[in-house]
Design a protein around this motif. Structure first.
Motif, PDB file in Angstrom:
ATOM      1  N   LEU A 165      -2.703 -20.919 -44.227  1.00 18.79           N
ATOM      2  CA  LEU A 165      -1.300 -20.688 -44.570  1.00 18.79           C
ATOM      3  C   LEU A 165      -0.625 -21.975 -45.024  1.00 18.79           C
ATOM      4  O   LEU A 165       0.185 -21.970 -45.962  1.00 18.79           O
ATOM      5  N   ALA A 166      -0.936 -23.076 -44.378  1.00 17.41           N
ATOM      6  CA  ALA A 166      -0.346 -24.356 -44.782  1.00 17.41           C
ATOM      7  C   ALA A 166      -0.741 -24.706 -46.211  1.00 17.41           C
ATOM      8  O   ALA A 166       0.088 -25.148 -47.013  1.00 17.41           O
ATOM      9  N   ARG A 267      -0.337 -13.574 -42.222  1.00 13.01           N
ATOM     10  CA  ARG A 267       0.756 -13.541 -41.245  1.00 13.01           C
ATOM     11  C   ARG A 267       0.610 -12.346 -40.304  1.00 13.01           C
ATOM     12  O   ARG A 267       0.857 -12.457 -39.097  1.00 13.01           O
ATOM     13  N   GLN A 268       0.255 -11.197 -40.856  1.00 18.49           N
ATOM     14  CA  GLN A 268       0.072 -10.029 -40.007  1.00 18.49           C
ATOM     15  C   GLN A 268      -1.070 -10.252 -39.019  1.00 18.49           C
ATOM     16  O   GLN A 268      -0.960  -9.915 -37.830  1.00 18.49           O
ATOM     17  N   GLU A 269      -2.178 -10.835 -39.482  1.00 17.40           N
ATOM     18  CA  GLU A 269      -3.302 -11.109 -38.585  1.00 17.40           C
ATOM     19  C   GLU A 269      -2.883 -12.087 -37.496  1.00 17.40           C
ATOM     20  O   GLU A 269      -3.268 -11.931 -36.321  1.00 17.40           O
ATOM     21  N   ARG A 270      -2.100 -13.072 -37.857  1.00 19.95           N
ATOM     22  CA  ARG A 270      -1.605 -14.032 -36.873  1.00 19.95           C
ATOM     23  C   ARG A 270      -0.764 -13.329 -35.804  1.00 19.95           C
ATOM     24  O   ARG A 270      -0.936 -13.572 -34.598  1.00 19.95           O
ATOM     25  N   ALA A 271       0.144 -12.457 -36.239  1.00 19.57           N
ATOM     26  CA  ALA A 271       0.996 -11.742 -35.289  1.00 19.57           C
ATOM     27  C   ALA A 271       0.164 -10.860 -34.374  1.00 19.57           C
ATOM     28  O   ALA A 271       0.413 -10.790 -33.154  1.00 19.57           O
ATOM     29  N   THR A 272      -0.829 -10.195 -34.929  1.00 19.95           N
ATOM     30  CA  THR A 272      -1.685  -9.321 -34.129  1.00 19.95           C
ATOM     31  C   THR A 272      -2.431 -10.116 -33.064  1.00 19.95           C
ATOM     32  O   THR A 272      -2.524  -9.700 -31.901  1.00 19.95           O
ATOM     33  N   LEU A 273      -2.971 -11.262 -33.439  1.00 19.01           N
ATOM     34  CA  LEU A 273      -3.682 -12.102 -32.476  1.00 19.01           C
ATOM     35  C   LEU A 273      -2.776 -12.511 -31.312  1.00 19.01           C
ATOM     36  O   LEU A 273      -3.239 -12.647 -30.168  1.00 19.01           O
ATOM     37  N   LEU A 274      -1.495 -12.671 -31.589  1.00 12.49           N
ATOM     38  CA  LEU A 274      -0.558 -13.126 -30.568  1.00 12.49           C
ATOM     39  C   LEU A 274       0.089 -11.970 -29.816  1.00 12.49           C
ATOM     40  O   LEU A 274       0.966 -12.192 -28.971  1.00 12.49           O
ATOM     41  N   GLY A 275      -0.312 -10.737 -30.157  1.00  6.77           N
ATOM     42  CA  GLY A 275       0.140  -9.592 -29.381  1.00  6.77           C
ATOM     43  C   GLY A 275       1.385  -8.905 -29.893  1.00  6.77           C
ATOM     44  O   GLY A 275       2.021  -8.141 -29.147  1.00  6.77           O
TER      45      GLY A 275
END
Length: 672
Positions: A165-166, A267-275
């Protein structure tokens, strides 16, 4: 022997300013590597400290770490955004994954998080100040949201996502800058017919800057907007407008559409990983709004009256166009032109006649004078080395005591990204030692002699200076909660609130003086300016709210395979008027895709405007715009406090209650 790297030195300069006259591009890469290693060593020492974790040896130690890295990056990101070149762009691409890996290594340091978690779990017995308790909460929450509690493959994948993402954010920004820098439209002398002198002068100056023998229109907002407002040539307006709205979507290496799609998936994958169910829920958790539904409710409460006003205005402009013999539907490249003609007719306001009264230097003086009357600040010009000849600097004092250094970089150039922003090369703090802020406002005004602004330009100047005041008047202990380190939907409150002082009649009466004659703006013209303050607000609100709704939909309605198709779907759903386009279409929506700053958060300008309209009413309900008690309360509860307390609590402390949307609709002229 090698020469010392100025970026790594303790700067024994005036006010500890960066020695720009000694810094070269060759210094950045080695300085970054050294600073990263130093910070990594500091983090390792904190994580491996054998002492029982407490606030001082863990949280305060983190606050004190990384000073050298902050110094290096403060300079680099200043010049990379405001005075870029191929070398700096290459370094950005190189630095981005390094910085991402560095921050990821800190966030995933299990020993470090264990210490932070231990302090958090013992917080009730630590006798912390309110600010210390806030810093502890924000530190713990930040680590959890960065994935510090993840283990194994999930932890590894999150770090990969953040690194990617960066890099994508950097590519998005550089692609946009490349499109903006490369496009220009040459004008013949005949093409200049009908353009006011200030537009002609700006076009000639832009041609000289591009190395062209003659005037050009570029994609600088301060040039293309007045061109669209004043050129009677519909074909040229269409060509310029299409170039403006197609930035980042021209195919080839600088096309941002695939980048936007990948960013949304990651971003969606990141959110999913964080619950979290989606990225919007993750992002909004820390904001005043808290939930996507709260954001949508606000935006839709404004959308309906704004759209109704825009459609009524569209019908009038359509009739004007047909009266000119153009039997066609009103198009986006027609709106600015006919709206400017309508404003001139209905409010007897001519941009060419108005603009000489908005001299850049006088507007700077006005912004300073308001800050003096409200907060007692004084501004003294400084002769110090800066990163570009266009920059200017002032020492800011109060009662003879040093407060800050303020730097203004106002003119558009090819090396500067578009838009306007405020940043701090150094933020205010008292720990580990006292440091005064160094604050920069960057704008993109057309360069001329004398430099003249549109009324919108003048509002931008006041807006960014409002951000600067938030930085300069900060009075907290810890840098992590200093200045503008607040919730994203609160950070625009000081900036948007400060715009109101430009509209105070006595301010314009004193500082809106004619560039040639020096005479004050006549009262008749002043009344027309203020009377037209809400003119075309339906258009402005529609283009903004549409962008905010698309941003929200991207992040809370499932990941779109094709962001452009999703954009079209959202605009069709809300009934976007055909003659208006989004303020920021997806391929050049830098707020959302150049980084996570305003992702799921573009709404925050309007969330803050609800507060700024209500806050200025507080002044008007008291002793007027310069009421000393309201000014003192504004500084005490909002401008000086940074993020040291919850944003809603700060606003209630200032106003006594939270605001409703009524003042915003009234201020925009959209109230029923």
């Amino acid at each position: 022997m090698t020469s010392p790297n100025p970026l790594l030195e303790t700067w024994n300069t005036s006010f500890g300013l960066a020695p720009f006259d000694r810094i070269s591009d060759d210094d950045f890469a080695p300085a970054l590597d050294t600073a990263l290693a130093a910070h990594a060593a500091e983090i390792a020492a904190i994580a491996q400290n054998p002492e029982t974790p407490d606030f001082a040896n863990t949280i305060e130690a983190l606050e004190a770490a990384g000073r050298q890295l902050d110094q290096v990056l403060g300079v680099f990101f200043t010049v990379a955004g405001a005075d870029s070149n191929p070398a700096r762009e290459a370094m950005q691409r190189d630095f981005s994954p390094k910085l991402s890996a560095h921050s990821s290594a800190i966030a995933s340091n299990k020993a470090l998080f264990a210490r932070i978690d231990a302090v958090w779990n013992s917080r009730d017995s630590l006798d912390l100040t309110d600010e210390q308790a806030r810093v502890l909460m924000l530190t713990h929450r930040g680590f959890v949201r960065s994935g510090a509690a993840l283990e194994g493959a999930e932890d590894t994948r999150l770090q990969e996502i953040k690194a990617r993402l960066a890099l994508l954010g950097t590519q998005f920004t550089q692609n946009l800058l490349a499109d903006e820098r490369s496009w220009f439209m040459e004008l013949t002398e005949a093409d200049l017919e009908g353009l006011p002198d200030f537009v002609v002068d700006a076009a000639r100056a832009a041609g000289a800057e591009k190395g062209v023998d003659g005037p050009v229109v570029t994609l600088s907002r301060s040039l293309i907007t007045p061109f669209l407002q004043s050129s009677p040539r519909r074909d040229l307006r269409e060509r310029a407008h299409r170039a403006w709205v197609s930035r980042g979507a021209n195919g080839g290496e600088t096309d941002n559409r695939d980048i936007a799609a990948e960013i949304l998936k990651l971003r969606q994958e990141r959110a999913t990983l964080l619950g979290y169910a989606n990225f919007a829920e993750y992002k909004l958790e820390t904001e005043m709004a808290k939930t996507p539904q709260a954001v949508r409710d606000l935006l839709m409460s404004v959308w309906a009256p704004a759209k109704a006003q825009a459609e009524a205005d569209s019908a009038i402009l359509q009739d004007m166009m047909r009266a000119d013999g153009i039997n066609d539907d009103l198009a986006p490249w027609d709106w600015h032109y006919y709206s400017a003609k309508r404003r001139a007719a209905e409010h007897d306001l001519d941009e060419a006649a108005l603009k000489p009264y908005f001299q850049l230097d006088r507007m700077i003086e006005a912004s300073f004078a308001c800050a003096h009357r409200l907060f007692g600040l004084e501004f003294k010009p400084l002769d110090v080395p800066l990163y570009h000849p266009d920059c200017r600097a002032w020492e800011v004092t109060r009662n003879g005591a040093h407060v800050a250094v303020f730097i203004g970089d106002y003119f558009a150039r090819g090396s500067k990204r578009s838009g306007a922003w405020c940043s701090a090369m150094r933020s205010q703090a008292k720990f580990p030692q006292a440091q005064a802020p160094v604050v920069i406002n960057v704008c993109n005004f057309a360069k001329s002699d004398p430099a003249l602004l549109s009324y919108d330009d003048a509002r931008t100047l006041f807006h960014e200076f409002g951000h600067a005041l938030h930085q300069m008047l900060s009075d907290v202990t810890y840098e992590s909660v200093s200045g503008t380190s607040v919730a994203r939907d609160f950070v625009e409150l000081p900036s948007q609130l400060y715009e109101h002082w430009l509209e105070v009649p006595e301010v314009l009466g004193e500082y809106a003086t004619h560039a040639r004659t020096g005479e004050a703006m006549p009262k008749e013209l002043l009344d027309k300016v203020l009377g037209a303050a809400t003119y075309d607000m339906g258009f402005q609100t529609v283009e903004y709210v549409a962008s905010a709704l698309v941003d929200l939909a991207f992040h809370d309605e499932g990941v779109p395979e094709d962001p452009m198709a999703k954009q079209a779907e959202v605009l069709a759903r809300i009934g976007m008027p055909e003659a208006i386009v989004m303020r920021h279409a997806t391929p050049h929506f830098a707020h959302v895709f150049a980084g996570d700053g305003y992702s799921s958060g573009y709404y925050s300008y309007m969330w803050s405007e609800v507060m700024d309209a209500d806050a200025f009413e507080a002044f008007e309900d008291a002793g007027g715009p310069f009421d000393p008690e309201r000014a003192a309360a504004l500084e005490e509860h909002i401008l000086s406090t940074g993020g040291s307390a919850d944003a809603a609590e700060l606003y209630v402390a200032f106003r006594g209650r939270l605001p409703g949307v009524e003042a915003l609709l009234k201020g925009r002229g959209l109230a029923a």
